[in-house]
Motif scaffolding. Sequence first.
Motif, short mmCIF file in Angstrom:
data_model
loop_
_atom_site.label_atom_id
_atom_site.label_comp_id
_atom_site.label_asym_id
_atom_site.label_seq_id
_atom_site.Cartn_x
_atom_site.Cartn_y
_atom_site.Cartn_z
N ALA A 1 0.85 -1.20 0.00
CA ALA A 1 0.00 0.00 0.00
C ALA A 1 0.89 1.25 0.00
N PRO A 2 0.43 2.32 -0.65
CA PRO A 2 -0.90 2.48 -1.25
C PRO A 2 -1.00 2.01 -2.71
N LEU A 3 0.13 1.58 -3.32
CA LEU A 3 0.03 1.15 -4.71
C LEU A 3 -0.88 -0.07 -4.85
N SER A 4 -0.85 -0.95 -3.87
CA SER A 4 -1.67 -2.16 -3.95
C SER A 4 -3.16 -1.85 -4.01
N THR A 5 -3.57 -0.70 -3.46
CA THR A 5 -5.00 -0.35 -3.50
C THR A 5 -5.44 0.05 -4.90
N LEU A 6 -4.47 0.36 -5.78
CA LEU A 6 -4.79 0.71 -7.17
C LEU A 6 -4.65 -0.48 -8.10
N SER A 7 -4.15 -1.59 -7.60
CA SER A 7 -3.80 -2.75 -8.43
C SER A 7 -4.86 -3.84 -8.36
N THR A 8 -5.06 -4.48 -9.49
CA THR A 8 -5.92 -5.67 -9.54
C THR A 8 -5.10 -6.95 -9.59
N GLY A 9 -3.77 -6.80 -9.43
CA GLY A 9 -2.91 -7.98 -9.38
C GLY A 9 -1.87 -8.00 -10.48
N GLU A 10 -0.76 -8.63 -10.18
CA GLU A 10 0.36 -8.74 -11.12
C GLU A 10 -0.04 -9.53 -12.36
N THR A 11 0.30 -9.01 -13.52
CA THR A 11 0.02 -9.69 -14.78
C THR A 11 1.28 -10.10 -15.52
N ILE A 12 2.39 -9.39 -15.32
CA ILE A 12 3.65 -9.69 -15.99
C ILE A 12 4.77 -9.68 -14.94
N PRO A 13 5.43 -10.81 -14.66
CA PRO A 13 5.25 -12.10 -15.32
C PRO A 13 3.99 -12.85 -14.89
N GLY A 14 3.43 -12.47 -13.75
CA GLY A 14 2.24 -13.19 -13.26
C GLY A 14 2.63 -14.44 -12.48
N PHE A 15 1.73 -14.87 -11.62
CA PHE A 15 2.04 -15.99 -10.75
C PHE A 15 2.10 -17.33 -11.50
N LYS A 16 1.54 -17.38 -12.70
CA LYS A 16 1.63 -18.61 -13.48
C LYS A 16 3.06 -18.84 -13.95
N ASN A 17 3.71 -17.78 -14.37
CA ASN A 17 5.09 -17.89 -14.86
C ASN A 17 6.11 -17.93 -13.73
N VAL A 18 5.86 -17.12 -12.69
CA VAL A 18 6.74 -17.11 -11.52
C VAL A 18 5.85 -17.24 -10.29
N PRO A 19 5.56 -18.46 -9.84
CA PRO A 19 4.65 -18.65 -8.70
C PRO A 19 5.10 -17.84 -7.49
#
Length: 612
Positions: free
Chosen positions: A520-538
């Motif tokens: 926070a406070p950046l996390s309150t503006l975020s809908t979640g990491e997309t690059i690389p994303g948790f699929k590519n880097v759990p």
Amino acid sequence: MFATLVVGFSLGLGLQTLPFVNGAVITDPLLASNKTFDYIVVGGGLAGLTVAGRLSESASITVLVIEAGSDNRQDPRVYDIYRYGQAFQSELDWSYPTDQKKSIRAGKTLGGSSSINGAAWTRGLKQQYDSWIQLLDPADAGSGWDWNGMFSYMKKVSSPLLSPSFLTSSASLMNLAQAEAFSAPNSGQKAKGANSIAAYHGTVGPVQVTFPDLMYGGPQQPAFASAMVKLGLKKYKDLNGGTPNCVSFTPNSINPHDQDHRSSSATAYLSPVESTRTGWTTLVGQQVTKILFSPSTILPRVATGVQFGTASGQRYTAHARKEVILAAGSIGSPALLQLSGIGDATALSKLGIPSIIDLKTVGKNLQEQTLNSVGAGGTNFNFGGSGPSDVIAYPNIYELFGSNAATVVASIQNSLSSWASSQAGSALSAAALQTIYKVQANAIINDKAPVAEMFYNNGSPAKIGLLIWQLLPFSRGTVSIISSNPFTKPQTNVNYFSVDFDLTVQVGVARMARRVFQTAPLSTLSTGETIPGFKNVPDSAVHGSDADWRKWIRSHFFPEVSASWILKLLVYDTKNVRVVDASVMPLQVSAHLSSSLYGIAEKAADIIKSAQ
């Protein structure tokens, strides 16, 4: 990127008359062919035009600049900062190929990379400039290649190398002997986060520096800065006073008096005097193919001029009365020296090039930074402007690795010798490289020089974007011509991550980027990491494993910055061949290079003037 050309520490240095055209930019090679100039500058980029502009201030001096690219000042890909990136991989970009199939960008146009870069304006750590002195001959310790000397040229009036008589006769010129014309943020920009400290900036130089009129005013940039503070960095009003280890709003080299158009070396040093400056001729669309030397083989060798032409056209010759100044960049300059017979004589002989000076380290010590783009989705917040982006964080090794920093520091201290041995083929010797490594390690460990950059990038590669890279690589590579044909691009072996520490830092900054998305406070503006994303880097307790980050980084990185190691200006065993571009930097600094390179070029011009 660093490529050692090997030049000496010395600061010293019956022909046809040129029919001058005031401040002319010409395309006809016949107008320069077989003419004689006091100085020939190879390359019309950032450093080349700066030096030419200063040398030509004297009405008695004649200067020829030869630029392989065209005059693209009216091309929106150049002047419109909002079209940043459109010049990449076009005719405006050298796009040098590398051994790792990654192209290195470099401006092939009037203004060079200052005409196609992102225009960020920052300076490195004070102690990094001071450390340059450690690599000089003790006799040159007072030559001004330190923070105080460089800072004066980057922003203030200062000409310490010039004689009192020269200063007296040229006082009006020296009042302008600085690079920067900074415009402080207005009240609206300050409300969006911009700030400055007046003592850190010059105000009457040619290069316009300011915050954009369309500066972002949404919540995202302040939120990023606040999140970085929570992760341990300090927030500074202005990092341009030699204190980059912070998070800060940073200005750009753009012109507030001209719709925020880019302020390049071409628009700063050439455009204002183009119709009035006698003695300065700029030839575009022609590439210098060889430095020409007098027949005498007695050292030091004397350059008499250059040969130039195009791949499909004939070759021409221009003569130099005083000096030939190389400003062709960290790949172009070593390649031209090799084409001219200055380099490893054994390697050159295999290409049929006669040796002029056997300098085996020309083109070695190549250093290149690596960049990744990471991003997160965003809520429906409004960016509040068009930019460019203005916030940068520069973490040091302790901030980047936290509780693991002591282990990382110990690995540096225990590995310098083995690293130098592993990279010896890309340097003068393992011993010489270890000396350089020790200076760099001291800056990292004791001076807390930033080892990484986190550039907040609005809207790319995702709504919340970060460009991240390691700043002080230990890996080394080489630049080598592979043909006597000057229009064949050299072989550039970058050897990315050949010292594993460089990848360790890249993993560290990627992991910090993930953390900042979740803070926070950046996390309150975020809908979640997309690059690389948790699929590519759990994700995990440590925000991703080393193995997963390494795999993703290796497949998604890009080359970033160009620079080199010389600082000595005169090429060894020559009397009048200088190098003035990023190649003169003995060590990298934790910053975007433009501000430093303008300072280097301004200082170089004074050195050249004082030598005559």
